[in-house]
Structures are given as structure tokens and as C-alpha cells.
Design an enzyme around this catalytic site. Structure first.
Site, PDB file in Angstrom:
ATOM      1  N   HIS A 157     -23.496  77.832 -23.463  1.00 43.28           N
ATOM      2  CA  HIS A 157     -23.291  77.321 -22.115  1.00 43.28           C
ATOM      3  C   HIS A 157     -24.308  76.118 -22.112  1.00 43.28           C
ATOM      4  O   HIS A 157     -25.450  76.262 -22.340  1.00 43.28           O
ATOM      5  CB  HIS A 157     -23.607  78.282 -20.823  1.00 43.28           C
ATOM      6  CG  HIS A 157     -23.492  77.761 -19.704  1.00 43.28           C
ATOM      7  ND1 HIS A 157     -22.627  78.035 -19.020  1.00 43.28           N
ATOM      8  CD2 HIS A 157     -24.439  76.932 -18.767  1.00 43.28           C
ATOM      9  CE1 HIS A 157     -22.482  77.186 -17.746  1.00 43.28           C
ATOM     10  NE2 HIS A 157     -23.772  76.839 -17.736  1.00 43.28           N
ATOM     11  N   CYS A 158     -23.638  74.863 -21.669  1.00 40.51           N
ATOM     12  CA  CYS A 158     -24.390  73.576 -21.703  1.00 40.51           C
ATOM     13  C   CYS A 158     -24.679  73.426 -20.086  1.00 40.51           C
ATOM     14  O   CYS A 158     -23.982  73.157 -19.473  1.00 40.51           O
ATOM     15  CB  CYS A 158     -23.719  72.504 -22.362  1.00 40.51           C
ATOM     16  SG  CYS A 158     -24.449  70.885 -22.393  1.00 40.51           S
ATOM     17  N   ILE A 159     -26.037  73.261 -19.718  1.00 40.90           N
ATOM     18  CA  ILE A 159     -26.275  72.970 -18.417  1.00 40.90           C
ATOM     19  C   ILE A 159     -26.174  71.464 -18.038  1.00 40.90           C
ATOM     20  O   ILE A 159     -26.060  71.048 -16.911  1.00 40.90           O
ATOM     21  CB  ILE A 159     -27.789  73.283 -18.285  1.00 40.90           C
ATOM     22  CG1 ILE A 159     -29.011  72.455 -19.099  1.00 40.90           C
ATOM     23  CG2 ILE A 159     -28.138  74.701 -18.174  1.00 40.90           C
ATOM     24  CD1 ILE A 159     -30.415  72.507 -18.688  1.00 40.90           C
ATOM     25  N   TRP A 160     -25.959  70.523 -19.048  1.00 41.46           N
ATOM     26  CA  TRP A 160     -25.749  69.064 -19.045  1.00 41.46           C
ATOM     27  C   TRP A 160     -24.414  68.860 -18.410  1.00 41.46           C
ATOM     28  O   TRP A 160     -24.304  68.016 -17.842  1.00 41.46           O
ATOM     29  CB  TRP A 160     -26.083  68.483 -20.341  1.00 41.46           C
ATOM     30  CG  TRP A 160     -27.496  68.107 -20.453  1.00 41.46           C
ATOM     31  CD1 TRP A 160     -28.119  69.086 -21.472  1.00 41.46           C
ATOM     32  CD2 TRP A 160     -28.284  67.307 -20.185  1.00 41.46           C
ATOM     33  NE1 TRP A 160     -29.447  68.760 -21.518  1.00 41.46           N
ATOM     34  CE2 TRP A 160     -29.521  67.358 -20.671  1.00 41.46           C
ATOM     35  CE3 TRP A 160     -28.247  66.109 -19.294  1.00 41.46           C
ATOM     36  CZ2 TRP A 160     -30.688  66.656 -20.372  1.00 41.46           C
ATOM     37  CZ3 TRP A 160     -29.372  65.429 -19.103  1.00 41.46           C
ATOM     38  CH2 TRP A 160     -30.710  65.710 -19.595  1.00 41.46           C
ATOM     39  N   ASN A 163     -20.971  73.730 -17.518  1.00 38.24           N
ATOM     40  CA  ASN A 163     -19.710  74.323 -18.348  1.00 38.24           C
ATOM     41  C   ASN A 163     -20.086  75.025 -19.444  1.00 38.24           C
ATOM     42  O   ASN A 163     -21.024  74.610 -20.149  1.00 38.24           O
ATOM     43  CB  ASN A 163     -18.554  73.331 -18.426  1.00 38.24           C
ATOM     44  CG  ASN A 163     -17.323  74.163 -18.439  1.00 38.24           C
ATOM     45  OD1 ASN A 163     -17.314  75.283 -18.308  1.00 38.24           O
ATOM     46  ND2 ASN A 163     -16.284  73.341 -18.477  1.00 38.24           N
TER      47      ASN A 163
END
Length: 308
Positions: A157-160, A163
Site C-alpha cells: 500500500h503506497c501512501i504517496w 492506493n
């Protein structure tokens, strides 16, 4: 009453929205420093200065378009959801049982493979089953505690991008890393001479304090991002070359032969497709989507020399 502490992870979504604003701010600062403040005046000087400035501006905008195109594809593309009422075949159930004997439970502690039935006896769920979503789990699928859902071929999971990165948007994420690295590296090189001049200009006050601050900030940010992204690109290039996701690294280390490793060429095609003309664009051809099951995230070819 039991409290599911993993639901607290969903709060990371709000942090992700702040990251989107940070990305926009970095782009804005870099655009002003490189295009407006440095290259803009150079266009009027003529000769090699104008040619260099024009080339930088064209390359800057080309990389920026590809960067933003890839970025928004990652943000808005569903990484891959399990189809409703999906159930594994007997062969797939056996494959998952052998591929993920225990580590799947470690990744999602409240998604254990055992449940308590009405008669009080413990019933063991199939290997390809998520008790949190109450649905079947295809091979290489994992439950995301932030999104509160199962994601096909989940990488992380990529907070940048607010998504998950999974089967349907992993290529877009890699292209976003690549183009961001190229953009920040180019910006760093363009700003480098002006960074050294920063201290002299600040002492002599030959440039406004606002422009000096923008140049200094843009250089530091672009240098930091280019160096950190280089590490991420190397890491993901290694994962792609062995057809492994970030959450599968532990399983791969325990396996004698990684069952999904089909060779570097086919491993690359499992992520980027076979159409070379589309490799560097956040797109897939219809033929690849129809003929490469891994891009759909439900079925994955395995090595013939690995016994399951």
C-alpha cells in the site's frame, strides 16, 4: 467486545491525501526554479544558451507529462479486486496451501485459516480464503489493512498514491518511479551550478531572497528524491526480474525454487506486457490483457520443474 486494531491502519488514507499535496508542491517549486527562473531568461540570450534552455524545457515537460500520466493512473486505477463469489479450483487450492503455508496468516493476523463454527468446533478454512472479507483469495492475493480489502497480486500500500499497488496498476507505479527519478535527476543537474552560486548571490544580494529560497529548496528536494528513488527502482527491478512482489520476499527466500520465476524476459512481460511500443507508457494492449493472465491477477503461470 474485540477491537480490530488493524482498522486503525485505514487512517493512513488521510496521510496519503497530504502526500498528493506535497507532490503538487514539489512539482510547482521545481517548475518555477527550472523553467521560469533559470531556463526562461536563457531563451533570450541566443546561441547555445537558448538551445540548451529550449532542450531542457522540452524534456522537462515531456517527463512531467509522462510522470503525471503514470501517477494518476496509479491513483485512480483499481489495483485488482477479487470477483464476487470467486472460488479456487482444487488445483489452485493446493497451490496456495504449499506456497503460503503460514506467512499469509502473519501478513493478516486476524485473517487466520481457522474459524469457530456454530457447534463450537474449530473448522479449518481453505488456503485461498480471507476471513476478513469472507471471500476466496486467488493466488498471490493479500488483504490490505489500510484499504480493508483483498488486492490481487498485492505488492504494497503506497501512501504517496493513496492506493494499493497490485496486479492492475503495478506497471503504472513502476513507470511513475522511473519518470519521477528521471525528472528529479535532470532538475538536480540543471540546478547544481545555481546551487553553488547560491551562497555567493546570497552574500552579494545580487538575487532576490525569494528566488534564492526557491532554487535552494528545489535543489535539495530534487536531490533527495532522486537518490531515494534510485534505491526503490533498483529494489523493484530486482523484484520484477524474479517475478516477486514485496510481500512475497519472505516466501521466496524459503523456497528452493521460486515457482513464479519464469526467466527474466517472461517475468518482465508478466508486468509490462509483450508490446514493446507500450512498455514505457501507462497502457496495455488488448492482446496482452487477453493473453497474459497475470495482468488480470487471477491466474499465474508457474515453473514446470517445481513440484507443488
Amino acid at each position: 467486545m474485540q477491537i480490530n486494531v488493524f482498522r486503525l491502519c485505514s487512517g493512513l488514507k488521510f496521510l496519503g491525501y497530504l502526500m498528493i499535496l506535497l507532490v503538487a508542491a514539489i512539482i510547482a517549486v521545481s517548475y518555477y526554479a527550472v523553467v521560469v527562473f533559470i531556463c526562461g531568461p536563457q531563451l533570450l540570450r541566443g546561441g547555445l544558451h537558448s538551445f540548451f534552455a529550449f532542450s531542457v524545457i522540452v524534456l522537462f515537460h515531456a517527463l512531467l507529462i509522462l510522470l503525471l500520466w503514470s501517477y494518476f493512473r496509479v491513483v485512480f486505477k483499481n489495483p485488482g479486486a477479487v470477483p464476487e463469489n470467486w472460488k479456487p479450483s482444487a488445483e489452485e487450492d493446493n497451490l496456495q496451501a504449499s506456497a503460503y503455508p503460514t506467512h499469509s496468516d502473519q501478513l493478516a493476523p486476524d485473517a487466520s485459516s481457522s474459524t469457530q463454527s456454530l457447534d463450537g468446533l474449530e473448522r479449518r478454512q481453505p488456503a485461498g480464503y480471507c476471513t476478513r472479507c469472507q471471500t476466496g483469495k486467488p493466488p498471490r492475493c493479500h488483504h490490505c489493512s489500510v484499504c480493508q480489502r483483498c488486492v490481487l497480486k498485492m505488492d504494497h500500500h503506497c501512501i504517496w498514491v493513496v492506493n494499493c499497488v497490485g496486479a492492475h496498476n503495478y506497471k503504472f507505479f513502476l513507470l511513475f518511479l522511473l519518470y519521477t527519478f528521471l525528472e528529479t535527476t535532470m532538475d538536480t543537474l540543471v540546478l547544481l551550478p545555481h546551487f553553488f552560486k547560491f551562497f555567493g548571490d546570497a552574500k552579494n544580494r545580487s538575487t532576490s531572497a525569494g528566488n534564492l529560497a526557491v532554487v535552494f529548496t528545489a535543489f535539495v528536494l530534487n536531490l533527495a528524491f532522486s537518490l531515494s528513488l534510485l534505491c526503490f527502482i533498483i529494489m523493484h527491478a530486482t523484484l520484477v526480474s524474479s517475478n516477486t512482489t514485496s510481500v512475497e520476499v519472505y516466501e521466496k527466500k524459503r523456497a528452493v525454487r521460486w515457482q513464479y520465476d519464469l526467466g527474466k524476459k517472461r517475468n518482465f512481460e508478466q508486468v509490462f506486457g509483450t508490446k514493446k511500443v507500450l512498455w514505457f507508457f501507462p497502457l496495455f494492449s488488448k492482446d496482452d490483457l487477453d493473453n497474459i493472465p497475470a495482468l488480470q491477477g487471477l491466474e499465474f503461470p508457474t515453473r514446470a520443474d517445481v513440484e507443488v
